[in-house]
Design a protein around this motif. Structure first.
Motif, PDB file in Angstrom:
ATOM      1  N   VAL A1129       0.538  -1.263   0.189  1.00  0.00           N
ATOM      2  CA  VAL A1129      -0.096  -0.339  -0.243  1.00  0.00           C
ATOM      3  C   VAL A1129       0.492   1.224  -0.044  1.00  0.00           C
ATOM      4  N   CYS A1130       0.737   2.398  -1.104  1.00  0.00           N
ATOM      5  CA  CYS A1130       0.930   3.173  -0.825  1.00  0.00           C
ATOM      6  C   CYS A1130       1.460   4.860   0.362  1.00  0.00           C
ATOM      7  N   SER A1131       1.902   5.384   0.422  1.00  0.00           N
ATOM      8  CA  SER A1131       1.626   5.924   1.981  1.00  0.00           C
ATOM      9  C   SER A1131       0.468   7.086   1.734  1.00  0.00           C
ATOM     10  N   ASP A1132       0.221   7.300   0.844  1.00  0.00           N
ATOM     11  CA  ASP A1132      -0.906   8.016  -0.024  1.00  0.00           C
ATOM     12  C   ASP A1132      -2.202   7.205   0.762  1.00  0.00           C
ATOM     13  N   CYS A1133      -2.487   6.364   0.149  1.00  0.00           N
ATOM     14  CA  CYS A1133      -3.431   5.716   0.154  1.00  0.00           C
ATOM     15  C   CYS A1133      -3.677   5.557   2.390  1.00  0.00           C
ATOM     16  N   HIS A1134      -2.522   4.529   2.292  1.00  0.00           N
ATOM     17  CA  HIS A1134      -2.319   4.711   3.816  1.00  0.00           C
ATOM     18  C   HIS A1134      -3.119   6.120   4.958  1.00  0.00           C
ATOM     19  N   SER A1135      -2.135   7.058   4.272  1.00  0.00           N
ATOM     20  CA  SER A1135      -2.781   8.497   4.742  1.00  0.00           C
ATOM     21  C   SER A1135      -4.425   8.218   4.905  1.00  0.00           C
ATOM     22  N   PHE A1136      -5.004   8.667   3.553  1.00  0.00           N
ATOM     23  CA  PHE A1136      -6.750   8.253   3.237  1.00  0.00           C
ATOM     24  C   PHE A1136      -7.014   7.611   3.990  1.00  0.00           C
ATOM     25  N   ALA A1137      -6.571   6.377   4.004  1.00  0.00           N
ATOM     26  CA  ALA A1137      -7.430   5.230   4.669  1.00  0.00           C
ATOM     27  C   ALA A1137      -7.454   5.397   6.071  1.00  0.00           C
ATOM     28  N   LYS A1138      -6.301   6.503   7.149  1.00  0.00           N
ATOM     29  CA  LYS A1138      -6.957   6.613   8.132  1.00  0.00           C
ATOM     30  C   LYS A1138      -7.439   8.064   8.500  1.00  0.00           C
ATOM     31  N   PHE A1139      -7.989   9.380   7.241  1.00  0.00           N
ATOM     32  CA  PHE A1139      -8.862  10.693   7.887  1.00  0.00           C
ATOM     33  C   PHE A1139     -10.215   9.184   7.439  1.00  0.00           C
ATOM     34  N   ALA A1140     -10.236   8.519   6.807  1.00  0.00           N
ATOM     35  CA  ALA A1140     -11.567   7.889   6.243  1.00  0.00           C
ATOM     36  C   ALA A1140     -12.612   7.257   7.726  1.00  0.00           C
ATOM     37  N   SER A1141     -11.540   6.465   8.365  1.00  0.00           N
ATOM     38  CA  SER A1141     -11.903   5.896   8.807  1.00  0.00           C
ATOM     39  C   SER A1141     -11.868   6.184  10.474  1.00  0.00           C
ATOM     40  N   LYS A1142     -11.313   7.865  10.143  1.00  0.00           N
ATOM     41  CA  LYS A1142     -11.557   8.656  11.170  1.00  0.00           C
ATOM     42  C   LYS A1142     -13.177   9.714  11.153  1.00  0.00           C
ATOM     43  N   VAL A1143     -13.313  10.146   9.701  1.00  0.00           N
ATOM     44  CA  VAL A1143     -14.518  10.458   9.307  1.00  0.00           C
ATOM     45  C   VAL A1143     -15.678   9.789   9.645  1.00  0.00           C
ATOM     46  N   TYR A1144     -15.648   8.737   9.031  1.00  0.00           N
ATOM     47  CA  TYR A1144     -16.755   8.832   9.215  1.00  0.00           C
ATOM     48  C   TYR A1144     -16.809   6.836  10.006  1.00  0.00           C
ATOM     49  N   ASN A1145     -15.700   6.789  11.288  1.00  0.00           N
ATOM     50  CA  ASN A1145     -16.305   5.905  12.270  1.00  0.00           C
ATOM     51  C   ASN A1145     -16.144   4.769  11.789  1.00  0.00           C
ATOM     52  N   ARG A1146     -15.277   4.408  11.311  1.00  0.00           N
ATOM     53  CA  ARG A1146     -15.212   3.031  10.435  1.00  0.00           C
ATOM     54  C   ARG A1146     -13.673   2.386  10.556  1.00  0.00           C
ATOM     55  N   ASN A1154       2.412  -7.465   2.201  1.00  0.00           N
ATOM     56  CA  ASN A1154       3.244  -7.843   3.360  1.00  0.00           C
ATOM     57  C   ASN A1154       2.742  -8.157   4.668  1.00  0.00           C
ATOM     58  N   ARG A1155       1.344  -7.419   4.989  1.00  0.00           N
ATOM     59  CA  ARG A1155       1.131  -7.243   6.910  1.00  0.00           C
ATOM     60  C   ARG A1155      -0.726  -6.680   6.866  1.00  0.00           C
ATOM     61  N   PHE A1156      -0.949  -6.880   7.623  1.00  0.00           N
ATOM     62  CA  PHE A1156      -2.365  -6.156   7.649  1.00  0.00           C
ATOM     63  C   PHE A1156      -2.210  -5.116   8.545  1.00  0.00           C
ATOM     64  N   HIS A1157      -2.888  -3.789   7.996  1.00  0.00           N
ATOM     65  CA  HIS A1157      -3.683  -2.219   8.711  1.00  0.00           C
ATOM     66  C   HIS A1157      -4.557  -2.484   9.291  1.00  0.00           C
ATOM     67  N   TYR A1158      -4.851  -2.294  10.759  1.00  0.00           N
ATOM     68  CA  TYR A1158      -5.988  -1.896  11.349  1.00  0.00           C
ATOM     69  C   TYR A1158      -5.943  -0.410  11.582  1.00  0.00           C
ATOM     70  N   ILE A1159      -6.789   0.082  11.920  1.00  0.00           N
ATOM     71  CA  ILE A1159      -6.595   1.605  10.905  1.00  0.00           C
ATOM     72  C   ILE A1159      -8.179   1.914  11.747  1.00  0.00           C
ATOM     73  N   ARG A1160      -8.089   2.417  13.070  1.00  0.00           N
ATOM     74  CA  ARG A1160      -9.752   2.910  13.728  1.00  0.00           C
ATOM     75  C   ARG A1160      -8.629   4.758  14.333  1.00  0.00           C
ATOM     76  N   GLN A1161     -10.432   5.610  14.165  1.00  0.00           N
ATOM     77  CA  GLN A1161     -10.473   6.773  14.419  1.00  0.00           C
ATOM     78  C   GLN A1161      -8.619   7.602  13.972  1.00  0.00           C
ATOM     79  N   GLY A1162      -8.262   7.384  12.998  1.00  0.00           N
ATOM     80  CA  GLY A1162      -7.428   7.907  12.520  1.00  0.00           C
ATOM     81  C   GLY A1162      -5.962   7.425  12.877  1.00  0.00           C
ATOM     82  N   LYS A1163      -5.971   5.946  13.170  1.00  0.00           N
ATOM     83  CA  LYS A1163      -4.760   5.193  14.254  1.00  0.00           C
ATOM     84  C   LYS A1163      -4.591   3.889  13.135  1.00  0.00           C
ATOM     85  N   CYS A1164      -3.019   3.844  12.382  1.00  0.00           N
ATOM     86  CA  CYS A1164      -2.723   2.660  12.282  1.00  0.00           C
ATOM     87  C   CYS A1164      -2.037   2.064  12.813  1.00  0.00           C
TER      88      CYS A1164
END
Length: 1170
Positions: A1129-1146, A1154-1164
């Motif tokens: 995953v690229c750094s921009d998509c990673h940052s985009f996902a963090k903001f989306a999780s915080k905006v929509y509470n998802r 390589n791995r899993f990214h568990y993104i909750r409330q803007g944190k991975c």
């Protein structure tokens, strides 16, 4: 074929075959053992005759043993019907034998070769018209290899035309080719002998060659003439000069030395000359002077019996007290230890008839001496003559004695006597018959006799019921046994100890353990048989714990001493439980109680220790009791194979051979399985040769093991030849073929074979599902599993679920993973360590580390693999600290980490940025744990150091490697250079990769991205052009998301999805709301030389963003969005996902390569370190 012939005919055939050939016939003639038990036969062929006496032969001999006129039954067996004349039967005038083959000559000069072992007959058509020639024949062979022989016939012919001068003559050789005897050569006899007289001379076949005793009257010389079928030439062996020859006979001793018997016409002298070996001149061994009253008319042959170390002569004698020309045998002396000497004059006595019964009058004592069915029949005839054939007591004893022999013939005779006698119907008779049939395995006949007894109105006694229950137990006739139980209660025998023990044994053998235990508990008195029957019943089923508990109750509460059978059952139960502590207690009880340790007990102990992984103790027991016990060797070897110690298993096999223990088919199963696991075709062929030489190829299990071995050794043609020759192709046979295809990676062929199988069991389904998983056909494997659910009588087991869980883990489908776990619990499939480890890995791959750790914590006997799976689960989840804690806990519990466990720990350190801990673990591998680092461990360390920016240290580690670094290690360095932006080192790493793996696309892509990030567009263009010239293409980025059971896949820049307008609207909404929170697009991820607006648009069309937007519009609020991407995953998509999780509470769970990214409330969970 021989198995279906009358006993007399079999005896006649065997009497014509040499002793070594008789040994080869044992495996093909079931009546051989019956003949050995026949006293009449053994007395005829093996009895030690009294010295200085004559013994009459049992059957008339007209010429000699090699040319005995066959009986009518013998001719019928050959099918020698005359197709050329009006007579019904063709007379056989000569029968020659060689290595078990019989060459028969008919009166009208036709010839046929019969193989009694296979029941085959092949007629011979000679190219010369044998109606106009004199001829003689010899049968021999050539030993091609250890297990293959080519049989040949030497035909000597001479023209019958007296007018021609000289008369035509010659020798020809015929060989058995393509199921037919064909002439292959004319033989040059080199004028070694005037073969006018060769046809009338005695000849024998020995070790494949033919020997003539030549008596050439033209030059008055006598010699041995040998024809070697290999060189196709004659050789003369010299003999001394004989005078006044009365008769001469050629034979052999121990099938190693030739013997020549000479009898003089004028003097009472007989000499035996024996060769030192089969191709040297003969020397005088000893001479015998016979009494003048012993007028030998004709010597027939000499026979040597190694057991008696005597030479036996068959001859005709003239004596006033003996019928003229009656065949006799004389014992002449021990030829093994005597030097040449003259024996004392013998005195003849009147011989006794061997077939004359010793029992002139039938008495009870004479009945006890009857050892064979013929003697029993003679006893019965004697009873009839004396009028005692209706005597109840005598007939009852005769029936009982016949049943004691235990053969089918003796049982049939007992039943015949029983039915024909007026006095039949006693309870004792029925008991004897029921017991005899049950003991011989003829259980249905035994049960019918019990029913007949009841219908006849004869009341059974306390002995009848155990015999009837034994028949029901052996035949698993549960219904009949229950009825007998009811009869026992009705007749008041339910409290008899003997009867109660039989009931416990019956119910236990039929698997009705509750009924067996009920009878056992109601017993007022119990003996060792009672306890043993119950304990063995538990041990043979899946109630090993109950068997052990009952044993300790027996030795604690009862004054009953267990026997060896009890101990074997208890030890076997401990082996099933893999409970070493309890097994040690049982062994200590054996030593302290003074119970004699027999072979079966030692085998059970070795098996228990091996199954409990106490290999050293098992080896010590094995060495203590020696390798002369076949069962012990089999137990040791099979357990070695089970644990993967195949070389040790072959070592046991070699020890058996060196110790003189003859391996049986169970031994060969272990040996072949070892060769299969080792992929050693040479040893496998050696085992196959042993199988062929010892007649084991008729056993299905042996053939199945050979098929498996050849398939795994990539010798499919040989495997198919064995498969085609098998008359009984079981489901295991088909499974071996399917498994072989899977082993060789031929999934399509495996599937075709699976589809054509006439019958499938759970192993068949497991094999094909496993093959599909190995071939990365995960969805197809799931479909096959669903099809299996509709098959009646096929239920998934732990092996099935391991393959399905593995497929689900690769697919990353959490809903399917949860259903699989539910299916296992619902169907009661045992969650052992192997299946539990697979489930831990499945849930970790599906992004559910909580469920993975919950299953891990529920496992009781966790091995290194289970700990490694848990460490990997935490590493993929980004919880590096917890992964290292698990690694340390595993070591504290005394488990030795293997190479895979170290990979998991180093990966966790790499994902978590734990550089110092990673170094400590890496350098402790060899120093503390004795595990040498391999390429994969160095790759983990390079990745760890590179992610931390320690590129120089990473390069130094690569240069210090004890082995040559591979392309994977250099690619790890190149990826680190991509993250750190080190262009020069990236180019150096890419150059190394292009040498080692020029077809590796990823290295070109990484290098071009490094150049693009540095703004070196010309260098990037050169790399891309080089890729194009080599036909390499960058794989497009794809992301998938599952919504309501359906998987949707998105590709970067692709706008073909039907929901694309809604997806674009959601992307614009997320971008606007994220920009208000401070999100700025990272344009460095656009590796193309375009303007800023175009770069922003291209970033918005990354596949993970498309999948994320579709998940937001298609799923309910608050639900977790799970996305799987094939690339990092690229750094921009990673940052985009963090903001989306915080905006929509998802919660967004993003899995890259390589791995899993568990993104909750803007944190991975990765802490922005990946």
């Amino acid at each position: 074929m021989m198995s279906n012939l009358p006993l007399d005919l079999v005896e006649e055939i065997l009497s014509r075959v040499p002793a070594t050939s008789l040994k080869r016939l044992r495996s093909t003639c079931r009546q051989w053992n019956a003949l050995l038990k026949d006293r009449r036969f053994t007395e005829k062929h093996f009895r030690k005759a009294p010295k200085e006496s004559l013994v009459l032969m049992l059957k008339e001999i007209s010429v000699n043993l090699n040319v005995t006129p066959p009986s009518i039954e013998f001719k019928d067996a050959l099918g020698l019907k005359d197709s050329h004349s009006n007579s019904e039967q063709v007379d056989i005038v000569q029968v020659l034998h060689c290595d078990g083959l019989l060459l028969c000559t008919t009166k009208d000069n036709r010839h046929v070769v019969w193989n009694p072992c296979l029941g085959e007959t092949h007629w011979i058509q000679f190219k010369v018209d044998y109606g106009r020639v004199y001829s003689s024949f010899a049968l021999g062979y050539i030993q091609n290899n250890e297990s293959c022989r080519s049989y040949k016939i030497l035909w000597r012919w001479k023209s019958n035309d007296y007018k021609s001068s000289p008369r035509q003559r010659g020798f020809e050789i015929y060989e058995f080719i393509s199921d037919k005897w064909r002439v292959i050569d004319d033989v040059n006899h080199d004028s070694l002998v005037n073969h006018n007289y060769l046809g009338r001379c005695c000849r024998v076949s020995l070790k494949g060659n033919t020997y003539w005793l030549v008596d050439d009257v033209e030059d008055n010389s006598r010699s041995l003439l040998m024809f070697d079928f290999k060189t196709e030439r004659f050789k003369r062996l010299c003999l001394p000069h004989f005078e006044n020859v009365g008769h001469m006979v050629l034979s052999f001793v121990r099938e190693e030395q030739l013997s020549v018997l000479y009898w003089s016409r004028t003097t009472p002298k007989m000499e035996i000359w024996i060769t030192n070996n089969i191709d040297t001149d003969a020397t005088l061994l000893w001479r015998l002077h016979l009494d003048t009253r012993f007028n030998c008319v004709r010597i027939f042959s000499s026979l040597y019996f190694e057991e008696e170390k005597k030479v036996v002569l068959c001859c005709n004698v003239n004596d006033d007290k003996i019928s003229k020309n009656m065949p006799t045998m004389a014992m002449l002396g021990n030829v093994l230890h005597l030097s040449p000497m003259v024996l004392a004059t013998t005195t003849t006595t009147k011989p006794s008839l061997l077939n004359q019964s010793k029992c002139t009058k039938a008495t009870p004592s004479s009945l006890k001496n009857c050892k064979t069915i013929d003697e029993l029949k003679m006893f019965h005839r004697s009873l009839t003559k004396q009028g005692l054939d209706n005597d109840v007591s005598t007939i009852t004893k005769l029936v009982a004695r016949s049943c004691e022999l235990g053969t089918r013939e003796s049982l049939s005779f007992a039943k015949e006597v029983f039915e024909n006698s007026e006095s039949y119907g006693t309870c004792f008779m029925y008991n004897s018959l029921i017991r005899g049939y049950a003991s011989s395995g003829l259980c249905n006949e035994a049960i019918l006799l019990f029913l007949r007894m009841m219908n006849s109105g004869i009341s059974p006694d306390k002995y009848t019921f155990p015999f009837g229950l034994s028949a029901c137990a052996k035949s698993r006739a549960k219904g009949n046994g229950i009825q007998i139980h009811g009869l026992i209660v009705k007749m008041g025998y339910a409290k008899d100890l003997f009867v109660q023990n039989s009931l416990v044994h019956f119910y236990a053998e039929c698997g009705e353990l509750d009924s067996a235990r009920k009878v056992f508990d109601e017993m007022s008195e119990r003996n060792v048989v009672s306890w043993t029957s119950m304990i063995c019943g538990y041990a043979r089923r899946d109630f090993a714990k109950d068997a052990v508990d009952l044993f300790f109750r027996m030795v604690r509460d009862e004054e009953v001493t267990p026997n060896s059978v009890t101990m074997v059952c208890v030890i076997s139960a401990c082996a099933k439980l893999e409970d070493l502590e309890t097994g040690e207690k049982v062994y200590a009880f054996i030593r302290n109680s003074g119970i004699e340790v027999n072979d079966l007990m030692v085998s059970a102990l070795v098996d228990m220790y091996m199954k409990c992984n106490a290999i050293d103790v098992a080896k010590r027991l094995f060495d203590e009791y020696g390798a002369s016990n076949l069962d012990l060797c089999n137990s040791m070897a099979s357990n070695y194979v089970r644990q993967g110690l195949t070389r040790e298993a072959l070592g046991v096999f070699n020890l058996m051979m060196d110790s003189g223990v003859r391996p049986d088919r169970i031994s060969m199963l272990s040996a072949i399985s070892s060769c299969s696991q080792l992929r050693n075709i040479l040893w496998g062929k050696s085992c196959h040769g042993y199988v062929l030489r010892n007649g084991f190829e008729s056993w299905d299990n042996i053939c199945n093991a050979l098929i498996d071995m050849y398939m795994k050794c990539h010798r499919q043609d040989t495997a198919f030849r064995i498969f085609d020759r098998m008359s009984n192709k079981t489901v295991v046979t088909w499974n071996s073929i399917v498994a072989g295809y899977v082993e060789n990676g031929e999934v399509d062929a495996a599937w075709e074979t699976f589809e054509t199988m006439p019958e499938k069991n759970i192993v068949s389904w497991n094999t094909i599902i496993s093959g599909l998983v190995q071939g990365s056909l995960f969805e197809e494997a799931i479909e096959v599993f669903c099809s299996m659910q509709s098959q009646e009588g096929v239920n998934a087991d732990g092996v099935t679920m391991m393959s399905i869980a593995s497929a689900c883990g690769h697919l990353g489908t959490l809903d399917l993973a949860k259903w699989i776990y539910y299916y296992i619990e619902k169907n009661g499939i045992q969650l052992d360590v192997r299946l539990g480890t697979t489930l831990v890995d499945m849930f970790s791959r599906c992004g559910d580390p909580e469920s993975a750790m919950s299953i891990f914590n529920s496992l009781t006997n966790r091995d290194v693999s289970a700990w490694t799976a848990a460490i990997g689960a935490m590493a993929m989840a980004g919880n590096a600290e917890r992964a290292i804690e698990l690694f340390d806990d595993m070591i504290e519990q005394g488990l030795k980490p293997d190479g895979v466990a170290f990979v998991g720990a180093l990966t966790a350190c790499s994902h978590g940025g734990l550089v110092q801990q990673g170094k400590e673990i890496f350098y402790s591998m060899l120093k503390l744990h004795g595990v040498s680092p391999e390429d994969v461990h160095y790759g983990c360390m390079v990745d760890l150091l590179g992610r931390a920016g320690l590129l120089e240290e990473a390069v130094q580690l690569i240069e210090d490697m004890p082995m040559e670094p591979n392309d994977v290690i250099w690619n790890s360095l190149l990826a680190a250079c991509r993250v750190q932006g080190n262009v020069e080192m990236a180019a150096y790493a890419a150059e190394k990769i292009q040498v080692l793996a020029p077809e590796r696309t990823g290295s070109y892509v990484l290098l071009s991205n490094v150049y693009a990030s540095a703004g070196r567009w010309n260098d990037m263009a050169k790399v891309r052009l080089s890729m194009k010239e080599k036909g390499l293409r960058k794989p497009p980025g794809t992301s998938s998301i599952q919504i309501r059971g359906k998987t949707h896949e998105f590709t970067s820049g692709d706008e073909s999805h039907p929901e694309m307008p809604n997806i674009e609207a959601m992307l614009d909404e997320v971008s606007q709301r994220a920009s208000h929170l401070g999100h700025v697009p990272d344009l460095s991820n656009v590796l193309m030389d375009v303007d800023e607006k175009e770069k922003i648009f291209m970033l918005s069309r990354h596949s993970e963003k498309l999948a994320m937007a579709y998940g937001l519009i298609s799923s309910n609020k608050g639900t977790t969005i799970r996305i799987v991407k094939n690339l990092r995953v690229c750094s921009d998509c990673h940052s985009f996902a963090k903001f989306a999780s915080k905006v929509y509470n998802r919660e967004i769970i993003l899995r890259d390569n390589n791995r899993f990214h568990y993104i909750r409330q803007g944190k991975c969970s990765c802490g922005d370190f990946w």
